[in-house]
Design an enzyme around this catalytic site. Structure first.
Site, PDB file in Angstrom:
ATOM      1  N   ARG A   1      52.328   1.093  41.066  1.00  0.00           N
ATOM      2  CA  ARG A   1      51.815   2.467  40.961  1.00  0.00           C
ATOM      3  C   ARG A   1      52.178   3.175  42.258  1.00  0.00           C
ATOM      4  O   ARG A   1      52.651   2.569  43.215  1.00  0.00           O
ATOM      5  CB  ARG A   1      50.300   2.517  40.640  1.00  0.00           C
ATOM      6  CG  ARG A   1      49.418   1.443  41.152  1.00  0.00           C
ATOM      7  CD  ARG A   1      49.269   1.394  42.644  1.00  0.00           C
ATOM      8  NE  ARG A   1      48.892   2.667  43.218  1.00  0.00           N
ATOM      9  CZ  ARG A   1      49.113   3.008  44.471  1.00  0.00           C
ATOM     10  NH1 ARG A   1      49.712   2.165  45.313  1.00  0.00           N
ATOM     11  NH2 ARG A   1      48.759   4.190  44.950  1.00  0.00           N
TER      12      ARG A   1
ATOM     13  N   ALA B   1      53.754   7.292  43.323  1.00  0.00           N
ATOM     14  CA  ALA B   1      54.838   8.109  42.758  1.00  0.00           C
ATOM     15  C   ALA B   1      56.246   7.572  43.052  1.00  0.00           C
ATOM     16  O   ALA B   1      57.026   7.316  42.121  1.00  0.00           O
ATOM     17  CB  ALA B   1      54.682   9.549  43.241  1.00  0.00           C
TER      18      ALA B   1
ATOM     19  N   GLN C   1      42.117   2.286  44.746  1.00  0.00           N
ATOM     20  CA  GLN C   1      43.371   2.045  45.479  1.00  0.00           C
ATOM     21  C   GLN C   1      43.152   2.050  46.989  1.00  0.00           C
ATOM     22  O   GLN C   1      43.887   1.393  47.730  1.00  0.00           O
ATOM     23  CB  GLN C   1      44.418   3.113  45.125  1.00  0.00           C
ATOM     24  CG  GLN C   1      44.954   3.033  43.710  1.00  0.00           C
ATOM     25  CD  GLN C   1      44.203   3.933  42.762  1.00  0.00           C
ATOM     26  OE1 GLN C   1      43.003   4.180  42.924  1.00  0.00           O
ATOM     27  NE2 GLN C   1      44.878   4.430  41.748  1.00  0.00           N
TER      28      GLN C   1
ATOM     29  N   ASP D   1      51.856  13.314  44.210  1.00  0.00           N
ATOM     30  CA  ASP D   1      52.549  12.895  42.985  1.00  0.00           C
ATOM     31  C   ASP D   1      53.472  13.971  42.439  1.00  0.00           C
ATOM     32  O   ASP D   1      54.453  13.676  41.757  1.00  0.00           O
ATOM     33  CB  ASP D   1      51.529  12.493  41.916  1.00  0.00           C
ATOM     34  CG  ASP D   1      50.901  11.163  42.284  1.00  0.00           C
ATOM     35  OD1 ASP D   1      49.925  11.175  43.057  1.00  0.00           O
ATOM     36  OD2 ASP D   1      51.415  10.123  41.845  1.00  0.00           O
TER      37      ASP D   1
HETATM   38  O1  MRU Z   1      47.443   6.417  40.011  1.00  0.00           O
HETATM   39  P1  MRU Z   1      48.256   6.022  41.197  1.00  0.00           P
HETATM   40  O2  MRU Z   1      47.686   4.898  41.987  1.00  0.00           O
HETATM   41  O3  MRU Z   1      49.717   5.796  40.836  1.00  0.00           O
HETATM   42  O4  MRU Z   1      48.218   7.300  42.132  1.00  0.00           O
HETATM   43  C1  MRU Z   1      48.912   7.269  43.350  1.00  0.00           C
HETATM   44  C2  MRU Z   1      48.653   8.433  44.210  1.00  0.00           C
HETATM   45  O5  MRU Z   1      47.972   9.366  43.850  1.00  0.00           O
HETATM   46  C3  MRU Z   1      49.365   8.454  45.535  1.00  0.00           C
HETATM   47  O6  MRU Z   1      48.612   9.120  46.488  1.00  0.00           O
HETATM   48  C4  MRU Z   1      50.698   9.172  45.371  1.00  0.00           C
HETATM   49  O7  MRU Z   1      51.446   8.610  44.324  1.00  0.00           O
HETATM   50  C5  MRU Z   1      51.503   9.161  46.599  1.00  0.00           C
HETATM   51  S1  MRU Z   1      52.309   7.636  46.827  1.00  0.00           S
HETATM   52  C6  MRU Z   1      53.276   7.678  48.184  1.00  0.00           C
END
Ligand code: MRU
Length: 333
Positions: free
Chosen positions: A49, A51, A182, A223
């Site tokens: 997970r 972005a 996370q 994202d």
């Molecule tokens: O749902 P997720 O864990 O994929 O969400 C991730 C985020 O919101 C992060 O802050 C974002 O992707 C930035 S990653 C460098």
């Protein structure tokens, strides 16, 4: 291991290897995805997970499709249907579609170059953002925007790693990030490995820490960033930005150019993923609310550009983002 060394995605002969982020911090276990469907499921169920990480994984998934002789159009559609918010996924699939070489070797070369470029990018924007931080500061971050969320090193955590490499002593407040945790499970794990002092807090505790003068900066990832700087990131980011503004704490966003969606004039057009209500109500198999209680679980929110002090990208920083300022720095992706 140093902060920069961790790479959560690998190519192996048998397919795409992913550090299983659902199991951290309890277990460091790798999962091999041997088909495009398995890669898509790993993105959907958040084995991988973040972005940039899901974009890179999808690019390796396309190389896997070519290697297995799968239909590339169908593979692209399968991977694109996994998670809607992070634009890096669609950007990476677009890079694959545009590749002059659609054979396995060509697509693998492309995936590897996107992966390596992401790590380089993160080091560049990390060093840039770290200039805003000084020894003695308390810094809050939300979700995980570290090596695990990218090809390696991280965006928001890249800023903190770079500050540490510059010898700056920070204390990081890690928001646990309901509902998937996370922050607690992944960001705290990365900071502990890097030896950076940190404290875990529930998301709702940050305002009182700011009121007590413990926090001097907020740094998060993104994202999808619209042309005017409105930024989608993990649910709870918007409330952190509001709280930061109330306390006069600068709110920074660190993201590569591949996270910008210049086709969207503002954040209203950003698709927000809604995930299973069970992520909110399930507490180790127990339901935390009555059966009849409806549960809402949007995975992301949008922080208006007006609340953002600066965006850090590999092409430079965007102070007080506006459409004109974003275009000047990011231009065409
Ligand atoms: O749902 P997720 O864990 O994929 O969400 C991730 C985020 O919101 C992060 O802050 C974002 O992707 C930035 S990653 C460098």
């Amino acid at each position: 291991m140093s902060a920069g060394a961790l790479r959560p995605i690998e190519w192996a002969d048998g397919g795409v290897r992913l550090l299983d982020q659902r199991l951290l911090p309890a277990r460091e276990q790798w999962l091999t995805c041997a088909s495009v469907d398995a890669v898509a499921e790993a993105i959907r169920n958040m084995t991988v997970r973040g972005a940039p990480a899901i974009g890179i994984t999808a690019a390796y998934g396309m190389a896997l499709a070519a290697k297995r002789g799968e239909d590339l159009g169908a593979a692209r559609r399968t991977l694109a249907a996994t998670r809607p918010t992070a634009v890096n996924l669609f950007w990476a699939l677009e890079q694959c579609a545009r590749s002059p070489r659609q054979d396995a070797g060509g697509l693998l070369e492309l995936a590897r170059s996107l992966h390596d470029a992401d790590v380089t990018t993160n080091r560049t924007l990390g060093a840039l953002g770290a200039r805003r931080l000084e020894s003695g500061m308390g810094v809050v971050t939300h979700c995980n925007a570290g090596a695990l969320a990218t090809g390696g090193y991280g965006t928001a955590l890249g800023v903190l790693f770079a500050a540490a490499e510059q010898g700056k002593q920070l204390h990081v407040y890690v928001e646990e990030t309901r509902p998937r945790l996370q922050g607690a499970r992944l960001t705290a794990w990365e900071l502990a490995r890097a030896g950076i002092p940190h404290t875990l807090v529930c998301d709702g505790m940050t305002a009182s820490l700011m009121a007590r003068g413990k926090i001097q900066a907020a740094v998060v990832g993104a994202d999808r960033i619209a042309a005017n700087g409105d930024t989608a990131n993990k649910i709870g980011t918007y409330s952190l930005a509001v709280v930061a503004r109330h306390h006069g704490v600068p709110f920074y966003v660190a993201a590569p150019k591949s996270t910008f969606d210049l086709a969207l004039p503002d954040g209203r057009g950003i698709p927000i993923e809604e995930r299973s209500p069970s992520e909110v109500f399930d507490w180790g198999g127990e339901r935390t609310c009555p059966e009849a209680t409806p549960v809402y679980n949007p995975a992301f929110d949008v922080t208006p550009a007006a609340l953002i002090r600066a965006l850090f990208t590999e092409a430079g920083e965007i102070e007080s983002p506006t459409a004109a300022a974003v275009a000047r720095v990011v231009g065409e992706r």
